[in-house]
Write a protein that holds these residues in place. Structure first.
Motif, short mmCIF file in Angstrom:
data_model
loop_
_atom_site.label_atom_id
_atom_site.label_comp_id
_atom_site.label_asym_id
_atom_site.label_seq_id
_atom_site.Cartn_x
_atom_site.Cartn_y
_atom_site.Cartn_z
N ILE A 70 39.78 58.06 38.23
CA ILE A 70 39.68 56.94 39.16
C ILE A 70 38.96 55.76 38.50
O ILE A 70 39.40 54.61 38.59
CB ILE A 70 38.98 57.37 40.46
N VAL A 71 37.83 56.04 37.83
CA VAL A 71 37.07 54.98 37.16
C VAL A 71 37.88 54.36 36.03
O VAL A 71 37.96 53.13 35.90
CB VAL A 71 35.72 55.52 36.64
N ALA A 72 38.52 55.18 35.23
CA ALA A 72 39.35 54.67 34.13
C ALA A 72 40.50 53.81 34.66
O ALA A 72 40.79 52.75 34.12
CB ALA A 72 39.89 55.83 33.29
N ALA A 73 41.12 54.25 35.74
CA ALA A 73 42.22 53.49 36.33
C ALA A 73 41.73 52.14 36.83
O ALA A 73 42.38 51.11 36.61
CB ALA A 73 42.85 54.28 37.48
N GLY A 74 40.59 52.11 37.48
CA GLY A 74 40.03 50.84 37.96
C GLY A 74 39.71 49.89 36.82
O GLY A 74 40.00 48.69 36.89
N LEU A 75 39.12 50.41 35.75
CA LEU A 75 38.80 49.57 34.60
C LEU A 75 40.07 49.05 33.93
O LEU A 75 40.15 47.87 33.54
CB LEU A 75 37.95 50.34 33.59
N LEU A 76 41.07 49.91 33.80
CA LEU A 76 42.33 49.48 33.19
C LEU A 76 43.04 48.42 34.03
O LEU A 76 43.61 47.47 33.49
CB LEU A 76 43.25 50.67 32.95
N GLY A 85 43.81 44.75 32.73
CA GLY A 85 45.20 44.31 32.79
C GLY A 85 45.39 43.02 33.55
O GLY A 85 46.17 42.15 33.14
N THR A 86 44.65 42.86 34.64
CA THR A 86 44.80 41.62 35.41
C THR A 86 44.26 40.42 34.64
O THR A 86 44.80 39.32 34.76
CB THR A 86 44.09 41.71 36.77
N ARG A 87 43.24 40.64 33.84
CA ARG A 87 42.73 39.53 33.01
C ARG A 87 43.72 39.19 31.91
O ARG A 87 43.97 38.03 31.61
CB ARG A 87 41.36 39.88 32.42
N LEU A 88 44.31 40.22 31.28
CA LEU A 88 45.30 39.98 30.22
C LEU A 88 46.56 39.30 30.76
O LEU A 88 47.16 38.46 30.10
CB LEU A 88 45.68 41.29 29.54
N ALA A 89 46.96 39.65 31.98
CA ALA A 89 48.19 39.11 32.58
C ALA A 89 47.94 37.82 33.35
O ALA A 89 48.86 37.25 33.91
CB ALA A 89 48.81 40.15 33.51
N ASN A 90 46.68 37.37 33.38
CA ASN A 90 46.32 36.18 34.16
C ASN A 90 46.72 36.32 35.62
O ASN A 90 47.20 35.37 36.24
CB ASN A 90 46.94 34.91 33.56
N LEU A 139 49.78 28.15 52.80
CA LEU A 139 49.90 27.05 53.76
C LEU A 139 48.54 26.46 54.14
O LEU A 139 48.40 25.25 54.27
CB LEU A 139 50.62 27.54 55.02
N VAL A 140 47.55 27.32 54.33
CA VAL A 140 46.24 26.85 54.78
C VAL A 140 45.43 26.24 53.63
O VAL A 140 44.78 25.20 53.80
CB VAL A 140 45.45 28.01 55.44
N ASN A 141 45.49 26.87 52.45
CA ASN A 141 44.62 26.46 51.34
C ASN A 141 45.34 25.69 50.24
O ASN A 141 44.69 25.12 49.37
CB ASN A 141 43.94 27.69 50.73
N GLY A 142 46.67 25.78 50.21
CA GLY A 142 47.41 25.10 49.15
C GLY A 142 47.30 25.78 47.81
O GLY A 142 47.59 25.18 46.78
N ARG A 143 46.84 27.04 47.80
CA ARG A 143 46.68 27.79 46.55
C ARG A 143 47.35 29.15 46.69
O ARG A 143 47.55 29.66 47.77
CB ARG A 143 45.19 27.99 46.24
N ILE A 144 47.66 29.73 45.54
CA ILE A 144 48.30 31.05 45.50
C ILE A 144 47.26 32.12 45.79
O ILE A 144 46.15 32.08 45.28
CB ILE A 144 48.92 31.29 44.10
N MET A 145 47.67 33.10 46.61
CA MET A 145 46.80 34.23 46.94
C MET A 145 46.95 35.29 45.85
O MET A 145 47.95 35.96 45.76
CB MET A 145 47.22 34.84 48.28
N GLY A 146 45.95 35.40 45.02
CA GLY A 146 45.90 36.46 44.03
C GLY A 146 44.51 37.06 44.05
O GLY A 146 43.52 36.35 43.84
N ALA A 147 44.41 38.34 44.36
CA ALA A 147 43.10 38.97 44.50
C ALA A 147 42.27 38.86 43.23
O ALA A 147 41.07 38.59 43.28
CB ALA A 147 43.26 40.42 44.92
N SER A 148 42.91 39.05 42.07
CA SER A 148 42.13 38.98 40.82
C SER A 148 41.62 37.57 40.56
O SER A 148 40.53 37.39 40.04
CB SER A 148 42.97 39.48 39.64
#
Length: 141
Positions: A83-89, A93-98, A24-33
């Motif tokens: 933990i590090v491997a999970a963060g990297l994955l 994954g977020t880049r692959l899934a856009n 509502l405020v920005n007119g854009r979708i909130m996606g952390a990635s």
């Protein structure tokens, strides 16, 4: 009956509310990635203050809740490599899934986006498969 479910319910409500306000405020979708990606690839530097303040809130608010509650048992593994491997994955994954779960799952499903629904189903299935593999077959978690 355990009352821990209320934290997940309340968290979902807060994330959904944050997504609605952001739209509502920005007119854009909130996606952390997407917010982070725009800072990393410099495509979002025009509104860097907005992006950084949103991301700071994602980090500072849970930290404040933990301090106010006197700690929180999150059942996170002590295995730093996992933990590090999970963060990297998750990052790959977020880049692959856009997008990530906040973009696809919260905002995409609420807009009845087929891409968001498909991505969210994929996230859930992949998370379940990873948990099955790493906890029950490897014993790492």
């Amino acid at each position: 009956m355990q009352q821990d479910w209320i934290f997940g319910f309340a968290g979902g409500l807060v994330i959904g509310l944050a997504g609605a306000i952001f739209l509502l405020v920005n007119g854009r979708i909130m996606g952390a990635s997407g917010l982070i990606g725009g800072l990393v690839d410099r495509s979002g530097w025009g509104n860097a203050a907005e992006r950084l303040s949103f991301l700071a809130g994602l980090i500072l608010v849970p930290g404040a809740v933990v301090l106010l509650q006197g700690g929180y048992d999150n059942h996170l593994t002590d295995n730093l490599a996992v933990i590090v491997a999970a963060g990297l994955l998750v990052g790959v994954g977020t880049r692959l899934a856009n997008g990530c779960t906040s973009g696809h799952g919260v905002c995409g499903i609420s807009r009845l986006s087929l891409r968001g629904i498909a991505a969210t189903v994929t996230f859930i299935l992949a998370g379940g498969a990873a948990m099955l593999f790493f906890r029950h077959l490897v014993g790492a978690i």
